[in-house]
Scaffold this motif. Structure first.
Motif, mmCIF file in Angstrom:
data_model
loop_
_atom_site.group_PDB
_atom_site.id
_atom_site.type_symbol
_atom_site.label_atom_id
_atom_site.label_comp_id
_atom_site.label_asym_id
_atom_site.label_seq_id
_atom_site.Cartn_x
_atom_site.Cartn_y
_atom_site.Cartn_z
ATOM 1 N N GLU A 167 -24.324 19.641 11.600
ATOM 2 C CA GLU A 167 -23.089 18.953 11.963
ATOM 3 C C GLU A 167 -23.312 17.517 12.427
ATOM 4 N N VAL A 168 -24.526 17.175 12.825
ATOM 5 C CA VAL A 168 -24.740 15.938 13.566
ATOM 6 C C VAL A 168 -24.486 14.680 12.745
ATOM 7 N N THR A 169 -25.014 14.586 11.526
ATOM 8 C CA THR A 169 -24.781 13.369 10.742
ATOM 9 C C THR A 169 -23.298 13.174 10.438
ATOM 10 N N PRO A 170 -22.548 14.215 10.055
ATOM 11 C CA PRO A 170 -21.103 14.021 9.956
ATOM 12 C C PRO A 170 -20.466 13.593 11.280
ATOM 13 N N LEU A 171 -20.970 14.104 12.405
ATOM 14 C CA LEU A 171 -20.449 13.663 13.701
ATOM 15 C C LEU A 171 -20.726 12.175 13.919
ATOM 16 N N PHE A 172 -21.914 11.721 13.519
ATOM 17 C CA PHE A 172 -22.214 10.291 13.586
ATOM 18 C C PHE A 172 -21.190 9.508 12.759
ATOM 19 N N ALA A 173 -20.895 10.016 11.567
ATOM 20 C CA ALA A 173 -19.955 9.328 10.674
ATOM 21 C C ALA A 173 -18.540 9.336 11.246
ATOM 22 N N ILE A 174 -18.138 10.467 11.814
ATOM 23 C CA ILE A 174 -16.808 10.568 12.430
ATOM 24 C C ILE A 174 -16.688 9.565 13.572
ATOM 25 N N GLY A 175 -17.698 9.534 14.428
ATOM 26 C CA GLY A 175 -17.660 8.633 15.564
ATOM 27 C C GLY A 175 -17.693 7.166 15.169
ATOM 28 N N ALA A 176 -18.555 6.827 14.207
ATOM 29 C CA ALA A 176 -18.668 5.432 13.771
ATOM 30 C C ALA A 176 -17.377 4.949 13.130
ATOM 31 N N SER A 177 -16.779 5.770 12.263
ATOM 32 C CA SER A 177 -15.545 5.338 11.591
ATOM 33 C C SER A 177 -14.366 5.289 12.557
ATOM 34 N N LEU A 178 -14.319 6.196 13.528
ATOM 35 C CA LEU A 178 -13.282 6.120 14.557
ATOM 36 C C LEU A 178 -13.472 4.863 15.407
ATOM 37 N N GLY A 179 -14.724 4.548 15.724
ATOM 38 C CA GLY A 179 -15.006 3.335 16.486
ATOM 39 C C GLY A 179 -14.585 2.079 15.753
ATOM 40 N N ALA A 180 -14.816 2.053 14.435
ATOM 41 C CA ALA A 180 -14.414 0.889 13.640
ATOM 42 C C ALA A 180 -12.903 0.709 13.633
ATOM 43 N N VAL A 181 -12.159 1.813 13.762
ATOM 44 C CA VAL A 181 -10.699 1.743 13.818
ATOM 45 C C VAL A 181 -10.225 1.265 15.194
#
Length: 408
Positions: free
Chosen positions: A321-335
């Motif tokens: 789950e961790v790499t998708p969590l990284f992606a979720i967090g990074a893309s939410l942060g960019a928003v």
């Protein structure tokens, strides 16, 4: 935070620590080698999939049938995956079958080759823990099973992500919320560094994006960071909650695992191809790169990646789950960054580490991930955001077997 005593009241002797440290060198090299093979093949398969997306993703339901068959036929206790690792760490089980290594490796490769939205760290942690635990029987140490498991988890995580300090603290704090296994800090750190160095020498590349400009912390900035921490904490807990709920609901609706992965896989395939033509397949490293580099990130990228990863894993496909969590967090942060008037790359990095931290109930590991991946210049913002993300509900975690320290 309480220090967990992994041995009896007398603790580990210096001789024990020397023995464990020497063993950690061997463990790190061995796990780093396995991580390098696993990681490089996974990257190669992912690149091949991206070039043949519309030929491979439609085969995902059939790949799911093969994955279920392999687990039904050969897994046994290994079918519990990370749950088994946690049970061994809590002395509820005493064995991790070695067949877990080829089983979880091959099935994760299949998931990613055909486009499932999943991670890889769960595999690395399981690989490291399984290899290390196999050696525990040869050492006459108090609570050797848990000690060797912890060292192996650190080696697996560190070898794959090449963040050895973060991997060390992840393995020390993740088994029981509120405790740190500090008596074995040094051998665990050695195992993690050796695995990280070995995998790097064997060609496995580390993701890093150093943010050199530090953020000045005043009252306004502190409040913004606090809000970000709460937002990222909610996102991480949403993922953990939905993953637990989806696994139960899907299993109750389709109790036959073959029907579940076949029918659900057809729906998943359609969603993956319809939504931005495969944008949410695989690990999510594309979203991470776009987020930290200032590329095009859509407002709902984080939510689509979250939901599709939950759906993929609830059907029986394999991965972490961790790499998708990284992606979720990074893309939410960019928003969120433009809304708060903060640098996009920095806030993407804050989301990267804190959504992971909130969904795993870890505090120190994500802070060190920030330092090792994005550089030390913003260590204070990492700590502030994680402090507020850590406030969010500790009863929810992607690791269902994680325990909470009871207050005295």
């Amino acid at each position: 935070m309480k220090v967990r005593q992994l041995s009896d009241s007398k603790g580990l002797s210096y001789l024990h620590l020397v023995m464990l440290s020497l063993y950690a060198i061997l463990l790190g090299v061995l796990v780093g080698l396995i991580d390098a093979v696993f990681g490089r093949v996974l990257i190669g398969l992912s690149e091949f999939r991206d070039h043949h997306l519309f030929y491979l993703v439609p085969v995902l339901p059939l790949a799911g049938l093969l994955i279920v068959y392999l687990y039904q036929k050969f897994a046994g206790k290994a079918a519990q995956g990370m749950g088994l690792i946690f049970k061994v760490g809590h002395n509820e089980e005493d064995q991790v079958p070695l067949r877990l290594i080829p089983l979880v490796t091959v099935t994760t490769w299949l998931t990613h080759l055909f486009g499932g939205s999943a991670g890889r760290e769960g595999v690395a942690v399981q690989l490291g823990a399984t290899v290390s635990h196999a050696f525990s029987r040869y050492f006459k140490l108090p609570n050797a099973s848990c000690i060797f498991l912890t060292m192996g988890m650190a080696a697996g995580f560190g070898g794959l992500f090449q963040t050895p300090i973060a991997a060390t603290f992840f393995s020390l704090e993740v088994l029981t919320l509120g405790q740190l296994s500090l008596p074995i800090l040094v051998p665990t750190l050695i195992a993690s560094f050796m695995a990280s160095t070995t995998s790097h020498l064997l060609g496995l590349e580390k993701f890093s994006h150093f943010v050199s400009k530090s953020l000045t912390i005043d009252l306004e900035t502190f409040m913004k960071l606090a809000l970000l921490g709460l937002a990222f904490g909610l996102a991480g807990n949403l993922f953990a909650y939905l993953l637990s709920l989806a696994k139960k609901k899907v299993a109750s609706l389709l109790p036959n695992p073959y029907y579940r992965v076949l029918l659900g896989g057809v729906v998943l395939t359609c969603l993956l191809l319809i939504l931005c033509k495969g944008r949410y397949t695989g690990l999510g490293t594309n979203l991470i790169a776009l987020s930290v580099d200032g590329g095009t990130i859509y407002p709902l990228d984080w939510l689509f990646k979250l939901l599709l990863t939950v759906f993929t894993l609830s059907l029986g496909f394999q991965g972490g789950e961790v790499t998708p969590l990284f992606a979720i967090g990074a893309s939410l942060g960019a928003v969120l960054a433009p809304i708060l008037g903060l640098p996009i790359s920095l806030v993407a990095g804050l989301g990267y580490l804190s959504v992971f931290g909130s969904s795993t109930n870890t505090l120190l590991a994500p802070i060190f991930i920030g330092i090792e991946v994005f550089g030390p210049a913003n260590a204070i913002p990492y700590a502030i955001v994680m402090a507020f993300a850590y406030l969010i509900n500790h009863k929810t975690s992607i690791y269902g077997q994680q325990k909470m320290l009871e207050m005295q």
